[in-house]
Design an enzyme around this catalytic site. Structure first.
Site, short mmCIF file in Angstrom:
data_model
loop_
_atom_site.label_atom_id
_atom_site.label_comp_id
_atom_site.label_asym_id
_atom_site.label_seq_id
_atom_site.Cartn_x
_atom_site.Cartn_y
_atom_site.Cartn_z
N GLU A 223 12.85 -8.59 -4.00
CA GLU A 223 12.07 -9.87 -3.89
C GLU A 223 12.71 -11.05 -4.06
O GLU A 223 13.55 -11.04 -5.13
CB GLU A 223 10.88 -9.46 -4.82
CG GLU A 223 9.97 -8.38 -4.45
CD GLU A 223 9.44 -8.37 -3.06
OE1 GLU A 223 9.47 -9.45 -2.51
OE2 GLU A 223 8.71 -7.17 -2.92
N CYS B 188 2.32 -6.98 -9.48
CA CYS B 188 3.67 -7.28 -9.52
C CYS B 188 4.24 -8.65 -9.38
O CYS B 188 4.82 -9.17 -10.05
CB CYS B 188 4.32 -6.46 -8.41
SG CYS B 188 4.08 -4.53 -8.55
N ARG C 128 -6.50 -7.17 -3.45
CA ARG C 128 -7.34 -6.23 -2.55
C ARG C 128 -7.91 -5.11 -3.17
O ARG C 128 -8.90 -4.68 -2.66
CB ARG C 128 -6.42 -5.77 -1.62
CG ARG C 128 -6.22 -6.62 -0.40
CD ARG C 128 -5.26 -6.43 0.84
NE ARG C 128 -3.99 -6.38 0.17
CZ ARG C 128 -3.04 -5.89 0.74
NH1 ARG C 128 -2.99 -5.50 1.91
NH2 ARG C 128 -1.79 -6.33 0.30
N HIS D 279 10.78 -3.98 -5.33
CA HIS D 279 9.75 -3.06 -4.89
C HIS D 279 10.33 -1.63 -4.32
O HIS D 279 11.17 -1.61 -3.66
CB HIS D 279 8.59 -3.88 -3.60
CG HIS D 279 7.56 -4.31 -4.48
ND1 HIS D 279 7.07 -5.59 -4.15
CD2 HIS D 279 6.42 -3.51 -5.30
CE1 HIS D 279 5.88 -5.92 -4.82
NE2 HIS D 279 5.50 -4.77 -5.36
N1 PCA Z 1 2.91 -2.18 -7.57
C1 PCA Z 1 1.78 -3.23 -7.41
C2 PCA Z 1 1.30 -3.37 -8.96
C3 PCA Z 1 1.78 -2.22 -9.73
C4 PCA Z 1 2.77 -1.58 -8.83
O1 PCA Z 1 3.71 -0.57 -8.84
C5 PCA Z 1 2.04 -4.46 -6.90
O2 PCA Z 1 2.83 -4.55 -6.03
O3 PCA Z 1 1.54 -5.41 -7.25
#
Ligand code: PCA
Length: 203
Positions: A85, A148, A95, A169
């Site tokens: 990211e 996140c 959502r 991610h």
């Molecule tokens: N993914 C979510 C929150 C916790 C996770 O593992 C996100 O992408 O915000």
């Protein structure tokens, strides 16, 4: 002679959310916990997937461990590659409800904060390390607007450049992917995050 303790690399994951039963980010953080990597001791922690609780939990871990680097992990079901990211945005727009039932929609995180904050991890070096090892990797321009992104935003603002902070991610695990959804086996996720972390620590 007493040995100097190694500097800490703090790796966080999230617990399962949105009706899921597992979260690979929590499993990867647990797998790396206790490992020595690039002259650092990895401490892996799990954060609750909740707007009000996640950042306080990470802040507590930062206070406790005084890490040299913070790498946060989360699940982004639907993505097929490990996503580095680039930027966290000052925006919360959920959502689905988080694990405490909160679902902020269209809210600024920090009214006086900047619209966005850049990752301070060396994403280029991390990406090259994964490409070299043939782990699927991509750069991503948005960590979304759920928990996140919230944690990434808060952790970057808190660090103020004193230690590198970033967010990665992860794809879904094969066993949790719905038909047609891309996934990546846990062993590959662990290998990829390990390599990315190593590259960041070397930088
Ligand atoms: N993914 C979510 C929150 C916790 C996770 O593992 C996100 O992408 O915000």
């Amino acid at each position: 002679m007493p040995t100097q303790p190694l500097p800490i690399a703090l790796v966080s994951g999230f617990d399962a959310f949105g009706g899921g039963s597992v979260n690979p980010s929590e499993q990867v953080a647990a797998a790396l916990n206790g490992q020595r990597l690039g002259g650092h001791q990895v401490v892996g922690v799990a954060l609750p997937t909740a707007f009000d609780a996640a950042w306080p939990a990470l802040r507590h871990a930062i206070k406790q461990h005084r890490p040299a680097l913070v790498l946060c992990l989360g699940l982004a079901a639907g993505r097929g590659a490990i996503s580095l990211e680039r930027i966290a945005v000052n925006w919360a727009d959920a959502r689905v409800a988080d694990n405490q039932g909160a679902q902020p929609t269209g809210q600024v995180i920090a009214p006086r904060g900047p619209a966005g904050v850049f990752s301070t991890l060396p994403l280029g070096a991390m990406k090259r390390a994964l490409q070299k090892a043939q782990v699927p990797v991509e750069e991503s321009l948005s960590a979304g607007a759920f928990v996140c992104n919230h944690v990434m935003y808060q952790a970057l603002r808190h660090a103020r450049g004193r230690w590198p902070v970033g967010f990665v991610h992860l794809p879904a695990l094969p066993e949790q992917a719905t038909p047609g959804m891309p996934s990546l086996a846990l062993a590959e996720q662990i290998r990829g995050v390990r390599l990315a972390l190593q590259a960041a620590l070397r930088h």
